[in-house]
Design a protein around this motif. Structure first.
Motif, short mmCIF file in Angstrom:
data_model
loop_
_atom_site.label_atom_id
_atom_site.label_comp_id
_atom_site.label_asym_id
_atom_site.label_seq_id
_atom_site.Cartn_x
_atom_site.Cartn_y
_atom_site.Cartn_z
N ALA A 1 37.50 48.18 26.42
CA ALA A 1 37.52 46.83 27.24
C ALA A 1 38.88 46.60 27.51
CB ALA A 1 36.81 45.91 26.28
N ALA A 2 40.11 46.72 26.75
CA ALA A 2 41.06 46.39 27.03
C ALA A 2 41.91 47.07 28.17
CB ALA A 2 42.19 46.52 25.81
N GLY A 3 41.46 48.35 28.30
CA GLY A 3 42.19 49.24 29.46
C GLY A 3 41.42 48.83 30.45
N LEU A 4 40.12 48.29 30.57
CA LEU A 4 39.49 48.04 31.65
C LEU A 4 39.92 46.69 32.46
CD1 LEU A 4 36.86 48.73 33.58
CD2 LEU A 4 35.43 47.33 31.99
N VAL A 5 40.08 45.75 31.52
CA VAL A 5 40.58 44.54 31.81
C VAL A 5 42.21 44.81 32.51
CG1 VAL A 5 41.62 42.29 31.11
CG2 VAL A 5 39.55 43.08 30.35
N LYS A 6 43.01 45.55 31.94
CA LYS A 6 44.16 45.82 32.59
C LYS A 6 44.03 46.58 33.93
CE LYS A 6 48.73 48.12 31.40
NZ LYS A 6 49.18 49.02 30.49
N ALA A 7 42.96 47.50 33.95
CA ALA A 7 42.90 48.39 35.26
C ALA A 7 42.39 47.15 36.36
CB ALA A 7 41.84 49.23 35.38
N MET A 8 41.75 46.01 35.97
CA MET A 8 41.01 45.14 37.01
C MET A 8 41.89 43.67 37.10
SD MET A 8 38.11 46.13 38.16
CE MET A 8 37.59 44.99 38.61
N LYS A 9 43.04 43.91 36.75
CA LYS A 9 43.99 42.82 36.44
C LYS A 9 44.17 42.26 38.06
CE LYS A 9 48.24 41.17 34.76
NZ LYS A 9 49.64 41.38 34.03
N SER A 10 44.21 43.15 39.03
CA SER A 10 44.39 42.70 40.41
C SER A 10 43.05 42.22 40.90
CB SER A 10 45.02 43.61 41.20
OG SER A 10 46.27 44.14 40.70
N TYR A 11 41.98 42.59 40.48
CA TYR A 11 40.77 42.15 40.94
C TYR A 11 39.79 41.37 39.94
CZ TYR A 11 42.06 46.25 43.77
OH TYR A 11 43.02 47.03 44.35
N PRO A 12 40.46 40.17 39.45
CA PRO A 12 39.78 39.45 38.22
C PRO A 12 38.36 38.77 38.53
CG PRO A 12 41.32 38.19 39.34
CD PRO A 12 41.49 39.62 39.91
N GLN A 13 37.89 38.93 39.83
CA GLN A 13 36.70 38.30 40.26
C GLN A 13 35.89 39.16 40.82
OE1 GLN A 13 35.90 35.27 39.64
NE2 GLN A 13 37.98 34.98 38.62
N ALA A 14 36.28 40.61 40.90
CA ALA A 14 35.36 41.69 41.47
C ALA A 14 34.41 41.95 40.41
CB ALA A 14 36.20 42.86 41.57
N CYS A 15 33.12 42.39 41.07
CA CYS A 15 32.04 42.88 40.35
C CYS A 15 32.13 44.42 40.20
CB CYS A 15 30.68 42.44 41.16
SG CYS A 15 29.22 42.98 40.37
N ILE A 16 31.59 44.43 38.76
CA ILE A 16 31.39 45.98 38.24
C ILE A 16 30.16 46.42 37.83
CG2 ILE A 16 32.27 47.59 36.55
CD1 ILE A 16 34.69 45.74 35.94
N ASP A 17 29.87 47.66 38.74
CA ASP A 17 28.24 48.09 38.63
C ASP A 17 28.48 48.90 37.31
OD1 ASP A 17 26.00 49.26 38.88
OD2 ASP A 17 26.59 50.72 40.11
N VAL A 18 27.37 48.39 36.31
CA VAL A 18 27.31 49.13 34.98
C VAL A 18 25.79 49.61 34.82
CG1 VAL A 18 28.90 48.00 33.80
CG2 VAL A 18 26.83 46.99 33.78
#
Length: 260
Positions: free
Chosen positions: A181-198
């Protein structure tokens, strides 16, 4: 469970002429009530049967005083050697992870999880106390049959206590989805409001991601999210790899984030 059930049934046969005594009435009442509940429930599941272990174990323990001295001594020494050796192995494993010695054992355990092993803490204090109490119990005098039973119980408690005190943090760090989760947050830092398909993940990773992050996830099939998180690199309808990561103790389960 089969061994406990067998021991309980054997004791019921051996002490069949004493069933009307008060010490047996409560156990028999509990056993009959539990069996009736299981039969009337109409379900077959392990959690439903597990409470029987307590009653059957109490019934089986009544035959301890009937063991011959040779059998009781053999049971006692077997418990000391087996569980004492298991406790020693747990201590050696902790020493290898905390200090790096012995090196070969530490390297072997690091293959299963690269999580750090804390050298000091309340867990170590708890493990030392449990070990000292176990050693104190070995020198208490009691009838041979009861000594064997007590040593078995204390030995199992010792091994479980050492695993909880010494390895709980290490095992949790290796199996937790927090690093993912921490790595995912870091990767999405530039897109905080983007949606992720899971939608292609199982329930456990999705629940962990929701718990450890504030990101927006969508588990519905056919969603229009800008990113997709996939497990074990199942490449479908994706263009560019943004991030990849895994749990510290699970290298075969790899999560990959792609931009659509």
């Amino acid at each position: 469970m089969a061994c406990i059930a067998t021991g309980g049934m054997v004791d019921l046969f051996i002490f069949r002429h004493e069933m009307l005594q008060p010490r047996w009435q409560l156990l028999l009442t509990m056993l009959i009530a539990q069996l009736a509940f299981i039969v009337l429930s109409g379900k077959t599941s392990e959690p439903l049967i597990l409470p029987l272990l307590v009653t059957l174990a109490l019934i089986a323990s009544a035959g301890v005083d009937e063991l011959r001295r040779g059998a009781a001594a053999a049971l006692n020494w077997f418990s000391l050697l087996t569980l004492g050796l298991a406790a020693l192995i747990v201590w050696l494993a902790w020493l290898a992870l905390a200090t790096g010695f012995p090196v070969s054992l530490g390297d072997y355990l690091q293959k299963y999880s690269s999580a750090p092993m804390p050298a000091m803490g309340l867990g170590l204090v708890f493990a030392i106390v449990v070990t000292l109490l176990w050693g104190r119990m070995l020198f208490r005098k009691r009838p041979m049959g009861r000594r064997a039973l007590v040593n078995w119980t204390c030995g199992l408690t010792l091994v479980i206590g050492l695993m909880v005190g010494l390895f709980q943090t290490w095992i949790d760090a290796g199996k937790s989805y927090r690093p993912v989760a921490a790595g995912l947050v870091k990767a999405m830092k530039s897109y905080p409001q983007a949606c992720i398909d899971v939608s292609q993940l199982s329930k456990d990773p999705i629940s962990a991601m929701v718990y450890f992050t504030d990101l927006q996830f969508d588990a519905r099939a056919g969603n229009l999210c800008s990113f997709t998180l996939q497990q074990n690199d199942a490449k479908q309808n994706v263009k560019d790899l943004v991030w990849t990561g895994h749990r510290l103790g699970e290298h075969r389960e790899v999560f990959s984030l792609y931009a659509r």
